[in-house]
Design an enzyme around this catalytic site. Structure first.
Site, mmCIF file in Angstrom:
data_model
loop_
_atom_site.group_PDB
_atom_site.id
_atom_site.type_symbol
_atom_site.label_atom_id
_atom_site.label_comp_id
_atom_site.label_asym_id
_atom_site.label_seq_id
_atom_site.Cartn_x
_atom_site.Cartn_y
_atom_site.Cartn_z
ATOM 1 N N TYR A 78 0.822 -1.216 0.000
ATOM 2 C CA TYR A 78 0.000 0.000 0.000
ATOM 3 C C TYR A 78 0.858 1.269 0.000
ATOM 4 C CZ TYR A 78 -4.283 -2.639 0.995
ATOM 5 O OH TYR A 78 -5.347 -3.494 0.921
ATOM 6 N N LYS A 104 2.774 -15.195 2.959
ATOM 7 C CA LYS A 104 2.828 -15.968 1.711
ATOM 8 C C LYS A 104 4.300 -16.248 1.437
ATOM 9 C CE LYS A 104 0.731 -17.751 -1.923
ATOM 10 N NZ LYS A 104 -0.175 -18.913 -1.844
ATOM 11 N N ASP A 156 -3.654 -17.940 1.722
ATOM 12 C CA ASP A 156 -4.766 -18.612 1.019
ATOM 13 C C ASP A 156 -5.410 -19.647 1.932
ATOM 14 O OD1 ASP A 156 -2.296 -19.884 0.780
ATOM 15 O OD2 ASP A 156 -2.547 -20.488 -1.303
ATOM 16 N N ASP A 201 -6.170 -6.512 5.385
ATOM 17 C CA ASP A 201 -7.317 -5.813 4.803
ATOM 18 C C ASP A 201 -8.328 -6.836 4.284
ATOM 19 O OD1 ASP A 201 -8.965 -3.907 3.692
ATOM 20 O OD2 ASP A 201 -7.509 -3.137 2.256
ATOM 21 N N ASP A 244 -12.224 -8.219 6.070
ATOM 22 C CA ASP A 244 -13.546 -8.194 5.414
ATOM 23 C C ASP A 244 -14.143 -9.604 5.412
ATOM 24 O OD1 ASP A 244 -13.244 -5.454 4.765
ATOM 25 O OD2 ASP A 244 -14.126 -5.728 2.775
HETATM 26 C C1 LIG Z 1 -9.384 2.387 1.555
HETATM 27 C C2 LIG Z 1 -8.240 1.497 1.941
HETATM 28 C C3 LIG Z 1 -6.996 2.322 1.895
HETATM 29 C C4 LIG Z 1 -8.339 0.938 3.303
HETATM 30 C C5 LIG Z 1 -9.148 -0.272 3.596
HETATM 31 O O1 LIG Z 1 -9.805 -0.918 2.806
HETATM 32 C C6 LIG Z 1 -9.122 -0.671 4.981
HETATM 33 O O2 LIG Z 1 -8.328 -0.153 5.744
HETATM 34 O O3 LIG Z 1 -9.884 -1.584 5.348
HETATM 35 MG MG LIG Z 2 -10.635 -2.750 3.801
#
Ligand SMILES: CC(C)CC(=O)C(=O)O
Ligand SMILES: [Mg+2]
Ligand SMILES: NC(=O)C1=CN([C@@H]2O[C@H](COP(=O)(O)OP(=O)(O)OC[C@H]3O[C@@H](n4cnc5c(N)ncnc54)[C@H](O)[C@@H]3O)[C@@H](O)[C@H]2O)C=CC1
Length: 352
Positions: free
Chosen positions: A136, A186, A218, A242, A246
């Site tokens: 990032y 990984k 994975d 990240d 999610d």
């Molecule tokens: C918008 C991204 C830079 C950040 C992201 O998806 C997160 O930190 O969960």
């Molecule tokens: Mg995110």
């Protein structure tokens, strides 16, 4: 206690308003709130996604409550002007390298998970995500190959000290809670990950009581939904953290439920300086409709009370109120219910 409120774009202002209302209803003595522009709204008003005044306001505060940034109308801007640069910039400028993302299924709320109840019941993990390094923040660009083809490239790297300091955060969390620690990488393919693994093994020597294992990302993605009970603390890099967070939120039931704390090394008179935000984005598809679940932001405010203000009892009060709201079936559309943002916020406040 000064809190900088940075609502941002899309559903950011909607969910932040409910978290602020929860904080205000706790009637904490000496609480002062300041509000600043960030993201697409800041670009439209000031020409940049992270104005100096906003950064200065965050620096002057004891904690930051952040909503979300991201606006489809800004997606074609040059990258440095895009709303997402604001949150990346805040993390980098404020030295917030440690992102804590707790994901757990509250007891009795297994039915909110899409997983089988017996599997969902074992989901209680803390994802410790490195937040100011990795691909990032690496160099990136476009080039034309010898064959005349356009290529995009992004450099992934970690320096030893970056891995070491986040590893200590994760080992301390694991040691304090008596949890196992899984480092996710990984290393079978990436040199960045091999260095990550080498440094984690080195740091592990200082925590002989923490049970450490290593897992490729994975496989980790698969295990989060098939055997979540095998995770206690998960230590991982910026990109993998990240994505895995999610995924973990979907396993809990909704991305509208997962909070986060981003911490560095700065101590204030009240606790550790931090930025607190839901793990979700600005959700343009539901923005402005009063449909967003504010619980992740309310739970982020609870994390602020715990980490930045040393108010463990008040933090637990807020968390219990959220759990009670869910248990009473006050659910947003994200969880199959019909309650809107304001109704959910009001229900949480009524249960404080
Ligand atoms: C918008 C991204 C830079 C950040 C992201 O998806 C997160 O930190 O969960
Ligand atoms: Mg995110
Ligand atoms: N920290 C931040 O500010 C982040 C910003 N973003 C930005 O947000 C924008 C949208 O990104 P997406 O990939 O769509 O991710 P997103 O997290 O905004 O939305 C993904 C899906 O989850 C739903 N959702 C998210 N939060 C919700 C909530 N509180 N209640 C109910 N449903 C919710 C959305 O409606 C959407 O269907 C983009 O511009 C992206 O760059 C994305 C992630 C983090």
């Amino acid at each position: 206690m000064k809190i900088a409120i940075l609502p941002g774009d899309g559903i950011g202002p909607e969910v932040t308003a409910e978290a602020v209302a929860v904080l205000e209803s706790l009637a904490l003595p000496g609480l002062t709130l300041f509000e600043g522009d960030v993201g697409g709204i800041a670009y439209k008003r000031h020409g940049v996604p992270l104005p100096d005044e906003t950064l200065d306001m965050a620096r002057a505060a004891d904690a930051v409550l952040f909503g979300a940034v991201g606006d489809p109308s800004c997606d074609t801007l040059e990258r440095h002007l895009r709303p997402e640069q604001a949150i990346l910039g805040l993390r980098k400028h404020l030295g917030l390298f440690a992102n804590l993302r707790p994901a757990r299924v509250f007891a009795g709320l297994e039915h909110l998970s899409p997983l089988r109840a017996d599997i969902a019941g074992g989901l209680d993990m803390l994802i410790v995500r490195e937040l100011t390094g990795d691909v990032y923040f690496g160099a990136k660009g476009r080039r034309v190959s010898e064959a005349g083809e356009h290529e995009g490239w992004d450099a992934m790297s970690y320096a030893e000290h970056e891995v070491r300091r986040i590893a200590h955060v994760a080992f301390r969390a694991a040691a304090a809670g008596g949890h196992p620690l899984t480092s996710v990488d990984k290393a079978n393919v990436l040199e960045t990950s091999q260095l990550w693994r080498d440094v984690v093994i080195e740091v592990a020597a200082e925590y002989p009581d923490v049970e450490l294992d290593h897992m490729y990302v994975d496989n980790a993605a698969m295990q989060v939904v098939s055997h979540p009970d095998r995770f206690g603390v998960v230590l991982t890099g910026n990109l993998f953290g990240d994505i895995l967070s999610d995924l973990a939120s979907a396993a809990v039931g909704s991305i509208g439920l997962l909070p986060s704390a981003s911490l560095g090394e700065r101590e204030t008179a009240f606790g550790t300086f931090g930025l607190y935000e839901p793990i979700h984005g600005s959700a343009p598809d539901i923005a402005g409709q009063g449909k967003a679940n504010p619980m992740a932001t309310i739970l982020s405010a609870a994390m602020m009370l715990r980490h930045s203000f040393g108010m463990d009892a008040e933090a637990a009060r807020v968390e219990n109120a959220v759990a009670a709201t869910l248990a009473d079936g006050i659910l947003g559309g994200d969880l199959g219910g019909s309650h809107g943002t304001a109704a959910i916020g009001e229900a949480v406040r009524a249960r404080l």
